[in-house]
Every structure is written in structure tokens, then in C-alpha cells.
Design a protein around this motif. Structure first.
Motif, mmCIF file in Angstrom:
data_model
loop_
_atom_site.group_PDB
_atom_site.id
_atom_site.type_symbol
_atom_site.label_atom_id
_atom_site.label_comp_id
_atom_site.label_asym_id
_atom_site.label_seq_id
_atom_site.Cartn_x
_atom_site.Cartn_y
_atom_site.Cartn_z
ATOM 1 N N MET A 63 44.230 13.436 -51.795
ATOM 2 C CA MET A 63 45.604 13.870 -51.626
ATOM 3 C C MET A 63 45.643 14.997 -50.587
ATOM 4 O O MET A 63 44.813 15.882 -50.571
ATOM 5 N N SER A 64 46.616 14.935 -49.739
ATOM 6 C CA SER A 64 46.717 15.947 -48.690
ATOM 7 C C SER A 64 47.587 17.112 -49.137
ATOM 8 O O SER A 64 48.393 16.991 -50.056
ATOM 9 N N ALA A 65 47.439 18.215 -48.446
ATOM 10 C CA ALA A 65 48.212 19.416 -48.757
ATOM 11 C C ALA A 65 49.637 19.250 -48.231
ATOM 12 O O ALA A 65 49.879 18.539 -47.260
ATOM 13 N N SER A 66 50.571 19.930 -48.849
ATOM 14 C CA SER A 66 51.967 19.873 -48.416
ATOM 15 C C SER A 66 52.134 20.658 -47.117
ATOM 16 O O SER A 66 51.307 21.522 -46.790
ATOM 17 N N THR B 201 52.045 24.374 -47.700
ATOM 18 C CA THR B 201 50.703 24.894 -47.945
ATOM 19 C C THR B 201 49.947 25.070 -46.631
ATOM 20 O O THR B 201 49.235 26.066 -46.438
ATOM 21 N N LEU B 202 50.118 24.121 -45.720
ATOM 22 C CA LEU B 202 49.462 24.218 -44.414
ATOM 23 C C LEU B 202 50.003 25.401 -43.615
ATOM 24 O O LEU B 202 49.235 26.109 -42.956
ATOM 25 N N LEU C 264 46.595 23.446 -38.040
ATOM 26 C CA LEU C 264 47.274 23.368 -39.333
ATOM 27 C C LEU C 264 48.796 23.241 -39.176
ATOM 28 O O LEU C 264 49.440 22.477 -39.892
ATOM 29 N N ASP D 47 56.881 12.753 -41.011
ATOM 30 C CA ASP D 47 56.635 11.546 -41.810
ATOM 31 C C ASP D 47 57.538 11.499 -43.038
ATOM 32 O O ASP D 47 58.114 10.464 -43.356
ATOM 33 N N ASP E 281 53.702 17.229 -38.436
ATOM 34 C CA ASP E 281 53.538 15.777 -38.536
ATOM 35 C C ASP E 281 53.886 15.272 -39.936
ATOM 36 O O ASP E 281 54.567 14.258 -40.090
ATOM 37 N N GLN E 282 53.422 15.972 -40.956
ATOM 38 C CA GLN E 282 53.723 15.568 -42.329
ATOM 39 C C GLN E 282 55.214 15.683 -42.635
ATOM 40 O O GLN E 282 55.784 14.832 -43.313
ATOM 41 N N MET F 227 49.661 19.733 -38.068
ATOM 42 C CA MET F 227 49.549 18.836 -39.215
ATOM 43 C C MET F 227 50.770 18.962 -40.123
ATOM 44 O O MET F 227 51.305 17.961 -40.613
ATOM 45 N N ALA F 228 51.230 20.191 -40.339
ATOM 46 C CA ALA F 228 52.407 20.417 -41.178
ATOM 47 C C ALA F 228 53.639 19.774 -40.565
ATOM 48 O O ALA F 228 54.442 19.135 -41.269
#
Length: 135
Positions: free
Chosen positions: A1-4, A7-8, A38, A48, A44-45, A41-42
Motif C-alpha cells: 500500500m502506498s502512502a497518501s 503523508t508524502l 516526494l 490519479d 501524481d497520486q 509523487m504526491a
């Protein structure tokens, strides 16, 4: 599971501004580059998750989701998202002939990503309806 995404962003903030008394073994430039990774990544998430709510098929191709964001989230949000994502992408890449990003630059991007997370969490489609009514 990835971090929210939140969180990032928090982890990136800790890299940029370590708590007093923390033993720091990384240089400021390396910490800033890691924070940029980080933050990207945040973002991008968050994109998504936004497209998953709007139309799940849009999460498959990254280029299309950035191009179509203006019509769903509004011009300002789309512009800020594209600019921030591009700046973070540039900061993530290591080039021997360039200095690493400054922590102050990445901290500015951290504030922008935090604002974009809030904007992308809003109701999808409302920005395009209001902008069409203003035209």
C-alpha cells in the motif's frame, strides 16, 4: 500500500526543515531533491485520485490527464498543476553540470502542492461550469 499524498508532503517538509536536534547526514541539495521526488509523487497520486472520481479511464495516460485538466478543474488549477509538476520533474533529475535545487525553491513548491491537493479534492467539474457561465 502506498502512502497518501498528505503523508508524502509531510515527509518532504521534514526533509526540508528537519526538527531541531535531528542528526542530518544529507546535504541540503540532496534533501531538497529527495523532497522534490516526494512532492511529485504526491501530486501524481492526487491527480490519479481526482481522475478516478471524474473518469477512471483518464488515469491510464499521464499526458492526457494534464492536457484535459483545464476543462474539468479550471484554467488556474490546471496551469498551476502543470507548472508545479514540470518544476518538480526538473528538480528530480540529477545532472552533473547543474547545482541541486535549493531548499527554499522546493519549499515554495511544497506550499503549491499543498494548495493543489486541496483544489483537486474539491468537487470535480464545478470549475468548468463556473468558467463557462462567466464567458
Amino acid at each position: 500500500m502506498s502512502a497518501s499524498p498528505e503523508t508524502l508532503v509531510t515527509a518532504a517538509g521534514r526533509l526540508l526543515l528537519p526538527e531541531p536536534g535531528t542528526v542530518i547526514s544529507l546535504t541540503p541539495g540532496l534533501r531538497a531533491r529527495a523532497a522534490a521526488v516526494l512532492l511529485r509523487m504526491a501530486l501524481d497520486q492526487a491527480l490519479d485520485a481526482y481522475w478516478q472520481r471524474v473518469t477512471p479511464s483518464m488515469t491510464r495516460i499521464g499526458k492526457h490527464r494534464m492536457l484535459c485538466l483545464e476543462w474539468y478543474a479550471g484554467h488556474d488549477t490546471a496551469r498551476r498543476c502543470c507548472t508545479t509538476w514540470s518544476a518538480l520533474s526538473a528538480a528530480c533529475h540529477y545532472r552533473t553540470y547543474e547545482l541541486p535545487p535549493a531548499p527554499a525553491q522546493i519549499h515554495t513548491r511544497l506550499l503549491e502542492v499543498t494548495a493543489l491537493l486541496a483544489a483537486l479534492r474539491g468537487r470535480p467539474g464545478t470549475a468548468s461550469v463556473t468558467s463557462a457561465a462567466d464567458a
